[in-house]
Design an enzyme around this catalytic site. Sequence first.
Site, short mmCIF file in Angstrom:
data_model
loop_
_atom_site.label_atom_id
_atom_site.label_comp_id
_atom_site.label_asym_id
_atom_site.label_seq_id
_atom_site.Cartn_x
_atom_site.Cartn_y
_atom_site.Cartn_z
N SER A 1 1.85 -7.48 -0.82
CA SER A 1 2.69 -8.35 0.01
C SER A 1 2.18 -9.79 0.03
CB SER A 1 2.83 -7.81 1.42
OG SER A 1 1.64 -7.96 2.15
N THR B 1 1.58 -4.54 4.34
CA THR B 1 1.45 -4.94 5.74
C THR B 1 0.83 -6.33 5.92
OG1 THR B 1 -0.69 -3.84 5.87
CG2 THR B 1 1.24 -2.55 6.53
N THR C 1 0.82 -1.22 0.00
CA THR C 1 0.00 0.00 0.00
C THR C 1 0.86 1.27 0.00
OG1 THR C 1 -1.86 -1.08 1.07
CG2 THR C 1 -1.68 1.29 1.41
N1 ASP Z 1 -2.70 -5.35 0.53
C1 ASP Z 1 -1.60 -4.53 0.93
C2 ASP Z 1 -0.34 -5.37 0.95
O1 ASP Z 1 -0.07 -6.06 1.91
C3 ASP Z 1 -1.87 -3.96 2.25
C4 ASP Z 1 -0.81 -3.05 2.77
O2 ASP Z 1 0.21 -2.78 2.17
O3 ASP Z 1 -1.05 -2.56 3.88
O4 ASP Z 1 0.39 -5.30 0.01
#
Ligand code: ASP
Length: 321
Positions: free
Chosen positions: A52, A84, A11
């Site tokens: 991720s 995350t 994100t």
């Molecule tokens: N869907 C995103 C990821 O993990 C969420 C984030 O980055 O907070 O790539």
Amino acid sequence: MRIALYALGGTISVSGRAKGERLTGAEIIAAVPGLDGLGAVLDVRDAQAVPSGSLTFAHVLDVVRAASRAVDEGAAGVVVTQGTDTLEETAFLVDLVWRHDAPFVLTGAMRRPGTAGADGPANVLAAARVAASDAARGLGALVVLNDEVHAARWVRKSHSTSTATFVSPNAGPVGHVVEGRVRVLAVPPRRPPLPAGYDASVRVALHCVTLDDDGVGLERLAETHQGLVVAGFGVGHVPGALAPVLGGLADRIPVVLTSRTGGGSVLRHTYSAPGSETDLQQRGLINGGLLDPYKARVLLRLLLSAGAGRDEVVAAFASHG
Ligand code: ASP
């Protein structure tokens, strides 16, 4: 002073321009006010540009190798920006193999760049401060978001959208970033690093036990997987009917018992009914201790990749759990 920063997507890198287009590491740090006052130069590399959920063990271990070289060549610390969603797993994987005193700090963002209250810039600044801090040396892999410092060993993503999503239920944060100063309050125990080798053909499954679960289909798991982590009820319990299925599997592959609750340890010798922790250990399951199911799976996969036999797996969980 030099800090090596690796951008992996997530994100924090969503550009809001063309669909799927991501910010580079240089663009991410260009949006961070206050980096000038850090007293360190960020050496930025673009390693991956993915959500991720699409990261792999190989991606993470490639970054560890590159970061390790950077530290050998003089970098004082490492920052990784990533999504995350899997950060609690990647951070623990790094922690298990990281052999330096230099801090390895992982961060990300819950809100996209350009949205009201986007948290990426503050998280990158705090992560860079921790990576540059003497106080964080020797603590292994750390997760820094929301001005909190969490040990990779304990941290969990606890909320799908909150900027305060990262928590360490068994321990609390090990430090805080206050007025730009890194305050370390607790020192997590470190174990000797494990080999950073990885064999993509080693599969470890995770089975979350549920009410009235009879495990049909599970008994064939050893044909496709080399290990299993069970996320049991409470202190490490499963329905009585599931116990022989898990015991049969434990005769063939390592099966590690953890708790699905999200906090606390599985027990060793308190209950004795069929499906209890005592019964499951007698059937050959390995006690995962305080490790949550996701971290237990990371450890088991790394151990099996390195060719560990049952005794080594038992010893590793006795030490890490
Ligand atoms: N869907 C995103 C990821 O993990 C969420 C984030 O980055 O907070 O790539």
